[in-house]
Design a protein around this motif. Structure first.
Motif, short mmCIF file in Angstrom:
data_model
loop_
_atom_site.label_atom_id
_atom_site.label_comp_id
_atom_site.label_asym_id
_atom_site.label_seq_id
_atom_site.Cartn_x
_atom_site.Cartn_y
_atom_site.Cartn_z
N ILE A 5 -5.52 9.93 41.54
CA ILE A 5 -4.88 8.62 41.38
C ILE A 5 -3.63 8.75 40.52
O ILE A 5 -2.58 8.18 40.84
CB ILE A 5 -5.88 7.60 40.77
N PHE A 6 -3.72 9.51 39.45
CA PHE A 6 -2.56 9.72 38.58
C PHE A 6 -1.45 10.45 39.34
O PHE A 6 -0.28 10.08 39.25
CB PHE A 6 -2.96 10.52 37.34
N LEU A 7 -1.81 11.47 40.10
CA LEU A 7 -0.82 12.22 40.86
C LEU A 7 -0.17 11.34 41.93
O LEU A 7 1.05 11.38 42.12
CB LEU A 7 -1.47 13.45 41.50
N SER A 8 -0.95 10.52 42.61
CA SER A 8 -0.40 9.61 43.61
C SER A 8 0.53 8.60 42.98
O SER A 8 1.60 8.29 43.52
CB SER A 8 -1.54 8.88 44.33
N ALA A 9 0.15 8.07 41.83
CA ALA A 9 1.01 7.11 41.14
C ALA A 9 2.32 7.77 40.73
O ALA A 9 3.39 7.17 40.83
CB ALA A 9 0.29 6.54 39.92
N PHE A 10 2.26 9.00 40.29
CA PHE A 10 3.47 9.72 39.89
C PHE A 10 4.40 9.93 41.09
O PHE A 10 5.60 9.70 41.00
CB PHE A 10 3.10 11.06 39.26
N LEU A 11 3.83 10.35 42.20
CA LEU A 11 4.65 10.64 43.38
C LEU A 11 5.26 9.38 44.00
O LEU A 11 6.41 9.39 44.42
CB LEU A 11 3.82 11.38 44.42
N PHE A 12 4.52 8.30 44.04
CA PHE A 12 5.00 7.11 44.73
C PHE A 12 5.76 6.13 43.84
O PHE A 12 6.51 5.30 44.33
CB PHE A 12 3.83 6.37 45.39
N VAL A 13 5.59 6.21 42.53
CA VAL A 13 6.23 5.24 41.64
C VAL A 13 7.28 5.90 40.76
O VAL A 13 8.41 5.44 40.68
CB VAL A 13 5.17 4.51 40.78
N LEU A 14 6.94 6.96 40.10
CA LEU A 14 7.84 7.54 39.12
C LEU A 14 8.86 8.50 39.71
O LEU A 14 10.00 8.55 39.25
CB LEU A 14 7.02 8.26 38.04
N LEU A 15 8.49 9.27 40.69
CA LEU A 15 9.40 10.27 41.25
C LEU A 15 10.65 9.66 41.89
O LEU A 15 11.75 10.15 41.67
CB LEU A 15 8.65 11.16 42.24
N PRO A 16 10.56 8.57 42.68
CA PRO A 16 11.79 7.98 43.24
C PRO A 16 12.76 7.45 42.18
O PRO A 16 13.95 7.33 42.45
CB PRO A 16 11.27 6.84 44.11
N ALA A 17 12.29 7.18 41.00
CA ALA A 17 13.18 6.70 39.94
C ALA A 17 14.17 7.79 39.53
O ALA A 17 15.25 7.50 39.02
CB ALA A 17 12.38 6.24 38.73
N PHE A 18 13.82 9.04 39.76
CA PHE A 18 14.71 10.16 39.39
C PHE A 18 15.67 10.54 40.52
O PHE A 18 16.52 11.39 40.34
CB PHE A 18 13.88 11.38 39.00
N ALA A 19 15.52 9.93 41.67
CA ALA A 19 16.39 10.24 42.81
C ALA A 19 17.79 9.69 42.55
O ALA A 19 17.95 8.64 41.94
CB ALA A 19 15.82 9.64 44.08
N GLN A 20 18.79 10.41 43.01
CA GLN A 20 20.16 9.99 42.82
C GLN A 20 20.83 9.82 44.18
O GLN A 20 20.63 10.63 45.08
CB GLN A 20 20.91 11.03 42.01
N ALA A 21 21.62 8.78 44.32
CA ALA A 21 22.34 8.53 45.57
C ALA A 21 23.72 9.16 45.50
O ALA A 21 24.28 9.35 44.43
CB ALA A 21 22.46 7.03 45.80
N GLU A 22 24.24 9.50 46.65
CA GLU A 22 25.61 10.00 46.73
C GLU A 22 26.17 9.63 48.09
O GLU A 22 25.44 9.35 49.03
CB GLU A 22 25.68 11.51 46.52
N TYR A 23 27.48 9.58 48.18
CA TYR A 23 28.15 9.27 49.43
C TYR A 23 29.48 10.00 49.45
O TYR A 23 29.93 10.56 48.46
CB TYR A 23 28.36 7.76 49.59
N ARG A 24 30.11 10.04 50.61
CA ARG A 24 31.36 10.76 50.79
C ARG A 24 32.45 9.75 51.13
O ARG A 24 32.23 8.82 51.90
CB ARG A 24 31.21 11.77 51.92
N VAL A 25 33.61 9.93 50.52
CA VAL A 25 34.77 9.07 50.79
C VAL A 25 35.78 9.89 51.59
O VAL A 25 36.03 11.06 51.27
CB VAL A 25 35.41 8.58 49.48
#
Length: 103
Positions: A5-25
């Motif tokens: 349960i802890f591992l699932s919560a980490f993967l689905f809730v906390l991990l996406p918070a560290f994701a960074q977006a980028e785009y090309r101009v």
């Protein structure tokens, strides 16, 4: 069981918070085609900054049949593009200016 349960919560809730977006101009040059070779040197053009490349731009924005879209430059930006935020500046153009000579 609690470990899963802890591992699932980490993967689905906390991990996406560290994701960074980028785009090309892309910098695109839109030029009017001319049949006259003399006028080819004095053609009018406009430069456009877009997140679409030269092929995609023509399908998304209205471009006249006698206009040509050419790719000029590109760079990567980090962050979001929502809420009509301006594109990040070109890092290649951020060369510090030389100090002006004293009069």
């Amino acid at each position: 069981m609690k470990y899963r349960i802890f591992l699932s919560a980490f993967l689905f809730v906390l991990l996406p918070a560290f994701a960074q977006a980028e785009y090309r101009v892309f910098v695109l040059k839109i030029t009017k085609k001319s049949a006259d070779p003399q006028a080819a040197q004095t053609q009018d053009f406009r430069l456009v900054e877009s997140t679409l490349d030269h092929v995609q731009y023509r399908y998304y924005y209205p471009v006249a049949a006698d206009e040509e879209v050419t790719y000029i430059d590109t760079w990567r930006c980090y962050g979001r593009t929502g809420d009509f935020q301006p594109h990040c500046p070109n890092p290649k153009g951020q060369i510090p200016a030389e100090p002006a000579p004293a009069p």
